[in-house]
Design a protein around this motif. Structure first.
Motif, short mmCIF file in Angstrom:
data_model
loop_
_atom_site.label_atom_id
_atom_site.label_comp_id
_atom_site.label_asym_id
_atom_site.label_seq_id
_atom_site.Cartn_x
_atom_site.Cartn_y
_atom_site.Cartn_z
N ASP A 65 20.31 -23.36 9.06
CA ASP A 65 18.89 -23.35 8.70
C ASP A 65 18.05 -23.76 9.90
OD1 ASP A 65 19.45 -22.61 6.11
OD2 ASP A 65 19.52 -24.67 5.36
N SER A 83 22.47 -17.72 12.12
CA SER A 83 21.72 -18.98 12.09
C SER A 83 20.28 -18.73 12.52
CB SER A 83 22.35 -19.99 13.03
OG SER A 83 22.16 -19.60 14.39
N ALA A 84 19.42 -19.70 12.26
CA ALA A 84 18.02 -19.58 12.68
C ALA A 84 17.92 -19.38 14.18
CB ALA A 84 17.24 -20.83 12.24
N ILE A 136 15.13 -15.64 4.58
CA ILE A 136 14.51 -15.65 5.90
C ILE A 136 13.06 -15.21 5.78
CG2 ILE A 136 16.67 -15.26 7.14
CD1 ILE A 136 15.76 -12.32 7.51
N MET A 152 18.30 -24.98 1.74
CA MET A 152 19.06 -26.15 2.16
C MET A 152 19.76 -26.76 0.95
SD MET A 152 16.42 -28.14 4.65
CE MET A 152 15.54 -27.30 5.95
N THR A 183 18.12 -31.66 1.77
CA THR A 183 16.84 -31.97 1.16
C THR A 183 16.59 -33.47 1.18
OG1 THR A 183 17.03 -30.04 -0.27
CG2 THR A 183 15.45 -31.74 -0.93
N THR A 231 17.28 -25.94 14.76
CA THR A 231 18.33 -25.37 13.92
C THR A 231 19.30 -26.48 13.58
OG1 THR A 231 19.87 -23.50 13.71
CG2 THR A 231 19.90 -24.71 15.79
N ASN A 232 20.03 -26.35 12.48
CA ASN A 232 21.02 -27.36 12.14
C ASN A 232 22.40 -26.73 11.96
OD1 ASN A 232 21.11 -26.24 9.55
ND2 ASN A 232 19.88 -27.85 8.61
N SER A 288 12.14 -18.17 10.19
CA SER A 288 12.70 -19.36 9.56
C SER A 288 13.83 -18.91 8.66
CB SER A 288 11.65 -20.13 8.75
OG SER A 288 11.27 -19.41 7.60
N ARG A 289 14.78 -19.81 8.47
CA ARG A 289 15.90 -19.53 7.58
C ARG A 289 16.15 -20.75 6.71
NH1 ARG A 289 22.46 -18.46 8.20
NH2 ARG A 289 22.78 -20.16 6.73
N ARG A 290 16.31 -20.50 5.43
CA ARG A 290 16.67 -21.55 4.47
C ARG A 290 17.72 -20.96 3.55
NH1 ARG A 290 12.57 -25.58 1.18
NH2 ARG A 290 14.19 -26.72 0.05
N GLY A 291 18.98 -21.28 3.81
CA GLY A 291 20.06 -20.63 3.08
C GLY A 291 20.09 -19.16 3.45
#
Length: 413
Positions: free
Chosen positions: A357, A308-309, A223, A1, A6, A352-353, A217-220
């Motif tokens: 993420d 995306s997530a 995964i 993120m 954050t 998801t956003n 999960s995905r952060r940037g």
């Protein structure tokens, strides 16, 4: 993120905004709590209230595109994210059924403060096993016959996951928020409370549980998936508990079952990733009531702006851990052998956003609560070598997390 995201997760409470417009408050505070969503994990705590807009419902195959369209229609004000624009909710087990995701009004990293009742379950209850233990064992036997017969066909079935259900009826409404609170006995699990819309009685349907299994999960670009398959019931006797854990870890049947899940997830994620890795064998994962075999799968997306997530969750769901292998044929057997609609059980819950993420957990160890009725679910993976009585015992163990929170003894069911 990024830094702005954050900052959001470190803030105690924020309005969730789209296009810079402040959300319109619900007419009454209780209306905002009707759509309260909660997800508490060791890594993140997300609690929302109210609903601004619902994502148009649809099948799993279209979730990624629908989410992208939703966020693109409401761009951030001035190109800046005041807060991560969120969709929260649940995906049902059946890939063709409609999901339930929505944009909340407010999001926080601290739990809501609803007026909890003293207990999560009314004192007077009627419990019905659907199906009974005997009927479930018979279904397991039929699944084994189908698995063996399929070897002669073009698409042999390696595994099918069969579930059973307990229906609890009470003289007064169940308190879903108190049940969520009382499920905190497993601190490593992802506790969730997801509104699904009004039920037949006009009371809000809610899915409440404590899942041990991360779907994705995905952060940037990073995964992570942590599938579980292969289970054994825990014992209060320390020596028996350790023996059960070691027997699971060395079980050929359970390691084969687990391997099917890891292979399927790796195959589906590989085209999306520049790097994807998993350890050579599973590790033991414990909850308060069960031992599981688990494998931590990590990767990096080839194109961070894609996948995306929500899209990755829809790609993986349902994994062989909750459906079987191959997926389509196993789903057919489930429809033939189970006498009810799973609904959102064995689906996925999460968020998801707009940046893509998010995190999605398999909807396990859960109950769907609506007014004076609660329906619990538990399943077991059936492969060659499965024993019907042992699989029924496994489902009994998986019921325990929610039954204990409700103050119910399932020993006789």
């Amino acid at each position: 993120m990024d830094a702005r995201a954050t900052d959001f997760w470190s803030s105690p409470d924020l309005a969730v905004q789209i296009g810079g417009d402040a959300p319109t408050p619900q007419d009454k505070p209780e209306a905002a709590m009707d759509w309260a969503f909660g997800l508490a994990t060791p890594e993140l705590r997300l609690f929302t209230t109210g609903v601004q807009r619902r994502l148009p419902s649809g099948p799993a195959a279209t979730l990624g595109e629908r989410a992208r369209r939703f966020f693109s229609e409401y761009p951030a004000a001035g190109g800046l994210e005041v807060s991560p624009r969120l969709l929260v909710g649940a995906i049902p087990f059946d890939r063709e059924d409609g999901d339930c995701l929505f944009l909340p009004e407010r999001a926080a990293n601290r739990a809501w403060s609803p007026p909890f009742h003293r207990t999560s379950s009314p004192g007077s209850r009627r419990i019905t096993a659907e199906p009974s233990r005997a009927v479930y064992q018979d279904a397991v036997g039929k699944a084994l016959v189908s698995i063996r017969a399929s070897r002669e066909g073009a698409q042999p079935v390696d595994k099918v996951v069969l579930s059973r259900s307990l229906r609890l009826e009470a003289d007064a409404p169940f308190d879903a928020f108190a049940l969520w609170r009382d499920l905190q006995a497993d601190p490593s699990a992802a506790r969730f409370l997801v509104p699904l819309g009004p039920g037949r009685s006009r009371a809000m349907r809610r899915l409440v549980g404590a899942s041990p299994e991360l779907l994705i999960s995905r952060r940037g670009a990073a995964i992570l998936s942590h599938p579980l398959a292969g289970s054994a019931r825990r014992s209060p006797d320390l020596s028996e508990d350790e023996a059960a854990a070691q027997a699971l870890l060395t079980s050929d049947k359970d390691r084969r079952e687990h391997g099917l899940v890891v292979e399927a997830i790796m195959d589906l994620l590989a085209p999306w990733c520049s790097d994807l890795r998993a350890p050579p064998g599973p590790a033991l994962v414990s909850t308060r009531t069960m031992w599981h075999l688990g494998t931590r799968i990590e990767g990096r997306l080839r194109c961070p702006d894609e996948g995306s997530a929500a899209e990755l969750a829809a790609l993986l769901h349902p994994t062989p851990a909750v459906c079987g292998s191959p997926r389509d044929r196993a789903a057919e057997l489930i429809r033939e052998l189970e006498a009810y609609d799973r609904g959102f059980y064995a689906g996925a819950v999460g968020w998801t956003n707009a940046a893509g993420d998010g995190a999605w957990y398999v909807a396990l160890r859960c109950a769907e609560v609506c007014g004076r009725e609660a329906r619990l679910y538990a399943g077991a993976g059936i492969v060659e070598g499965s024993d019907p009585a042992a699989e029924a015992d496994e489902t009994s163990g998986k019921f325990q997390a929610v039954l204990r929170a409700l103050g119910v003894d399932e020993a006789s069911l």
